[in-house]
Scaffold this active site. Structure first.
Site, PDB file in Angstrom:
ATOM      1  N   HIS A  90       1.049  -1.290   0.165  1.00  0.00           N
ATOM      2  CA  HIS A  90      -0.018  -0.047  -0.041  1.00  0.00           C
ATOM      3  C   HIS A  90       1.023   1.291  -0.068  1.00  0.00           C
ATOM      4  O   HIS A  90       2.182   1.238   0.726  1.00  0.00           O
ATOM      5  CB  HIS A  90      -0.958   0.046   1.233  1.00  0.00           C
ATOM      6  CG  HIS A  90      -1.748   1.050   1.230  1.00  0.00           C
ATOM      7  ND1 HIS A  90      -1.613   2.290   1.797  1.00  0.00           N
ATOM      8  CD2 HIS A  90      -3.279   0.982   1.169  1.00  0.00           C
ATOM      9  CE1 HIS A  90      -2.943   2.965   1.740  1.00  0.00           C
ATOM     10  NE2 HIS A  90      -3.782   2.141   1.240  1.00  0.00           N
ATOM     11  N   GLN A 112      -4.473  -5.293   6.821  1.00  0.00           N
ATOM     12  CA  GLN A 112      -5.402  -6.191   6.117  1.00  0.00           C
ATOM     13  C   GLN A 112      -5.262  -7.497   6.927  1.00  0.00           C
ATOM     14  O   GLN A 112      -5.998  -8.521   6.084  1.00  0.00           O
ATOM     15  CB  GLN A 112      -5.210  -6.083   4.606  1.00  0.00           C
ATOM     16  CG  GLN A 112      -5.467  -4.887   4.143  1.00  0.00           C
ATOM     17  CD  GLN A 112      -6.778  -4.462   3.988  1.00  0.00           C
ATOM     18  OE1 GLN A 112      -7.649  -5.046   4.177  1.00  0.00           O
ATOM     19  NE2 GLN A 112      -7.026  -3.083   3.893  1.00  0.00           N
ATOM     20  N   LYS A 118     -10.401  -0.539  10.225  1.00  0.00           N
ATOM     21  CA  LYS A 118     -10.494  -1.770   9.212  1.00  0.00           C
ATOM     22  C   LYS A 118     -11.049  -3.068  10.216  1.00  0.00           C
ATOM     23  O   LYS A 118     -10.990  -4.071   9.477  1.00  0.00           O
ATOM     24  CB  LYS A 118      -9.361  -1.995   8.350  1.00  0.00           C
ATOM     25  CG  LYS A 118      -8.954  -0.889   7.568  1.00  0.00           C
ATOM     26  CD  LYS A 118      -7.708  -1.012   6.665  1.00  0.00           C
ATOM     27  CE  LYS A 118      -7.089  -0.036   5.920  1.00  0.00           C
ATOM     28  NZ  LYS A 118      -7.926   0.446   4.756  1.00  0.00           N
TER      29      LYS A 118
END
Ligand SMILES: Cc1ncc(COP(=O)(O)O)c(C=O)c1O
Ligand SMILES: Cc1ncc(COP(=O)(O)O)c(C=O)c1O
Lengths: 406, 162, 406, 162
Positions: free
Chosen positions: C123, C203, C226
């Protein structure tokens, strides 16, 4: 002034509780303010209806969330009367905003030997980032000294502003003493030598109307949680020309334009300074808080608080054997004092058991404490929801504490 | 009332040598059970702090200073006849009063008693928050330091006897 | 697996709405997750009962708020099995955490000519901060390249790890492709040469159990939003020895020890890295989210999501004329694809009108897009509350979009 | 249905010279009022985009590129006989369809008409979000650029006539 101040007080559910069996008198507002129900409702409403990561997505939730976020930016723009929406950068608080400016300015504007001017009345957040940057860049940190009244000594300002001064960073209202600093005069003097000025408005936006175009400051920063908004959100205002000129601070998603493994170019304002997923729900909550302030009127707030401040000061001055450090001609909201023979933490602990929440210690302003040669002070600070009952409870409690500790 | 308690407490102190940590804690809990409000409790703590000279000025050195964020705490420990002796002081009077309770419980005892002690009385008399890691008044650090001294002397003793 | 998956779904009020007149199928979870009612309740509960600025105050509210905040820290510590509570630093998100480490490491550990190793699958948040730091310090950024399957090419790792490599920074799970990277192997190889490793777990924490002691990584970072928590809060784990060794990044209140106008000394861990008023309510919300995950069980989440992931992949593979970029052997949660003749934003816009929220674009991973030579992709990503109905609606919508755009 | 509308639209285009911006917008609103769901509306937009060649490849230069985050938009403007002529294209087909509507409304008009135009039809036919500053598809930037060209030519005209 408010026709029905109870209506305002009722907006803040947290105030209606007992601590240690007594009603709560919350007088630690300079540390953080409580949130009106409408702000809490707005936060939950957005989490429940429209939560979605902002920018770049084409789906409905994200579109709504993005528009709400950008609307929040406009609300802040209007609140401080910035010329452009993109001059409003959302940060996580005052501290992050000052760190951003200190770093970015340091990277491109500061040479060895340059000077940074702050004051002796600053919060650590407006001292330490400059100190560290000055150390990195071999620059010098200078400061406007205090007087015994708790005011800045402007007689030395002309000498302190030199050709090497690259920025002046001053708070508008002191969190420790409540002093309203003469920022207009400081900005004017700095501008005569083309020096940009940063105003730390963490303790003023909630008390005084602010107009950045009228002030003409280059930067102005504040925290959401001190102005009835959520935690984890703040504002960095910068004049377009300055924000354009400075390099980014944090980097990551959203603030970039083209990224290759070799080289990155950056997004336009304000995104250049908003790296990663911002606290977009926080921004929405903050903008609701600002709308709430607009609804009740900053003028009304100001006159209510000013009356309450005078009431408090008068009552405090009646106490025997109290030392008050907040003696500036212009001041608001926060008052620092001690019983000369009692440790402030003892006073705070007794007040606490009597339902009164004040702060004791150095208030993140150790240089002020060093100036007055004290290890700390007791600080009472008011907000729009406080009333004379709070103050009476506080004064009663102080009387008892004074008696117990003498 | 204070006067009476104070005498009670001094008597308690004299008997300290024979009473266990457990017993002294129970004694303090009983003393405090008389108070039904915070002001009386604090008045008593303040009284205790005033009447007991806790530390000789010569021990108020930088080395003996346990820096809490708001109040200063000094602790001096020495080892005598198989027992730990603690002296301490603070510039905040309520902290000082609590210190005097801690010393009453822990001082003049064998290291291993101290090392393994569970100071539940603090909680029971309602002063728990004063020993919370989030309250930076130096008290928690002081208790830790008292135990560390005990551990150190205990180890030295063991080594000597080996 | 869940006996009654609807019970979980019902915890998320936002999912039960219609967009554009159709039920919402929210498949943009890699961008941000929705929040269960218990997290929202906890946030409001603390604002309504115990909001107060943490640390340093003796009054009841502040004491409660501080204890809750430190309890949140312990919850996170246990969640990732850190050895010490003070190894958990609250940041505002993954981006801030990586910026912190990149800056602090840069100040004391990086010399001109040193190397930083990232990968092509990162990212932007795990590329740009290193790029900028490398630029400031005249260091070099190197990267582990991708293969056509969307996996890291570890055959070149030995060559990439040199005596000059000062840190390896890798994500655990790719937000764009869902690839689970072989971080154990990378950590092991790096450690053979005494190189510290940062894991970007933005993630992965919400999908896979994490044990930092077992992984033995030096740093691990993630974002609250998240993992079903609030916006504006994140976590930076660092081994005690490394956090002690690194200088602070942001500075201001709470992270200092003694401040004079001339010189400042810093507080202990973890406060050294928590400058200013932290998002303490955010931390409480995040810890409630983690407790929620613990209640339903990460193993259960993993098996539910893995089944749903396979279901989605199988259905996607049945579509004609689709190009899937997520072909790694180990992968989870996120799938990237395109219809070769359709622009991803067209697909996203049609899906949106059919109630399906996916993300389109570069997903803040432009180097991956450059590698596949595409301007962007459509990405669907799942969370614990998704079910096969969501996937069926998504596949139906894709069929219609494919037909319209061909 | 599409076929019919398409002819209708082409007729609209031929009449463009006499119709005002206002009238063309009303015309488009009427056209779209036939659709009662999004798929039909998008199908129509996609149709429009396919059938109209919008820009000559030689104008698809870097200078004419308006960079949106996701889709690319090219805009070429020229001035002819007192009127602005616009050509544009996009790599995203729905964007391209909307562009063709914008050009139908704005192209072949005097600069001052364009400068002062209020493009409310976008909102009325439900495409408002496509012109939102938060939607980075380049459309908003394109409209801004179209108006900027109009302002520039208007200023040049005025200067010439002074
Ligand atoms: C792998 C990865 N790293 C870092 C980030 C940045 O996280 P945040 O925007 O919450 O700071 C993300 C979020 O998109 C991500 O997916
Ligand atoms: C004058 C002043 N500046 C800066 C700060 C720091 O604000 P924050 O902790 O919200 O970043 C404060 C808050 O205490 C303050 O009062």
């Amino acid at each position: 002034m408010f026709d029905d101040h109870n209506k305002i007080r009722n907006e803040f559910p947290i105030l209606h509780q007992q601590v240690h069996g007594t009603p709560l008198a919350y007088l630690d507002n300079a540390a953080t303010t409580q949130k009106p129900q409408c702000v809490l409702d707005e936060v939950i409403n957005w989490y429940t209806r429209c939560n979605s990561n902002i920018h770049r997505a084409v789906h409905y939730l994200s579109q709504q969330a993005t528009e709400k976020y950008e609307h929040a930016r406009r609300t802040i723009q209007q609140f401080i009367n910035a010329q452009h929406t993109h001059e409003i950068v959302f940060t996580h608080g005052t501290t992050e905003a000052i760190n951003t400016i200190a770093f970015s300015l340091g990277e491109t504007e500061i040479q060895a030997g340059d000077e940074i001017l702050v004051s002796q009345i600053e919060h650590h957040a407006n001292i330490v980032p400059w100190q560290l940057m000055a150390e990195r860049k071999n620059a010098r940190l200078k400061y406007i000294p205090l007087t015994t009244r708790g005011e800045l000594d402007l007689t030395v300002l002309d000498d302190l502003l030199t050709k090497k001064t690259k920025i002046v960073a001053i708070n508008h209202v002191s969190n420790a003493l409540g002093t309203i600093n003469p920022i207009r005069e400081i900005i004017q003097k700095a501008h005569q030598q083309n020096i940009p000025v940063l105003i730390d408005a963490a303790q003023s936006v909630q008390h005084l109307p602010i107009d950045v175009q009228e002030l003409d400051c280059e930067f102005l920063v504040f925290s959401g949680h001190k102005i009835y908004g959520p935690t984890g959100i703040g504002v960095m205002y910068g004049k377009e020309s300055w924000l354009d000129r400075l390099p980014p601070y944090q980097s990551g998603g959203d603030m970039v334009d083209v990224v290759t493994m070799e080289k990155t170019t950056f997004n336009e304002l304000p995104l250049k300074f908003e790296a990663g997923t911002t606290n977009y729900i926080g921004a929405v909550g903050l903008s609701r808080a600002v709308e709430y302030l607009n609804e009740i009127g900053l003028q009304n707030i100001q006159s209510h608080e000013s009356r309450l401040y005078k009431y408090t000061m008068a009552k405090l001055r009646e106490l025997e054997n109290i030392e008050i450090y907040s003696n500036a001609t212009e001041s608001t909201a926060a008052i620092s004092f001690n019983f000369p023979n009692a440790h402030p933490s003892d006073v705070g602990m007794i007040l606490d058991k009597l339902g009164v929440a004040v702060r004791t210690g150095t208030h993140c302003t150790q240089p002020i404490m060093q100036y007055f040669n004290i290890s700390g002070s007791v600080r009472a600070s008011i907000a729009v929801y406080n009333n004379t009952d709070d103050i009476d409870q506080f004064i009663d409690a102080l009387n008892r504490a004074g008696f117990m500790l003498q | 009332m204070h006067q009476k308690l104070y005498i009670y407490q001094l008597q308690g102190k004299e008997n300290n040598q024979v009473k266990t940590i457990e017993e002294v804690q129970q004694e303090i809990i009983e003393e405090f059970s008389i108070f039904d409000n915070w002001m009386d409790r604090y008045n008593y703590i303040i009284d205790i702090s005033k009447d007991l000279p806790l530390i000789d000025d010569k021990y108020k050195t930088k080395e003996n200073l346990i820096n809490g964020c708001q109040s200063k705490v000094w602790l001096h420990a020495h080892y005598n006849n198989g027992k730990m002796q603690y002296e301490a002081d603070s510039d905040a009077i309520i902290t000082k009063g609590i210190i005097s309770l801690l010393i009453r419980v822990l001082s003049n005892r064998k290291p291993d008693e101290i090392m393994n002690s569970d100071l539940y009385f603090i909680d029971q008399i309602g002063l728990k928050e004063n020993l919370s890691p989030t309250r930076s008044n130096g008290l928690l650090a002081m208790v830790k330091q008292m135990k560390l001294y005990a551990i150190a002397y205990n180890a030295r003793e063991k080594q000597a006897s080996n």
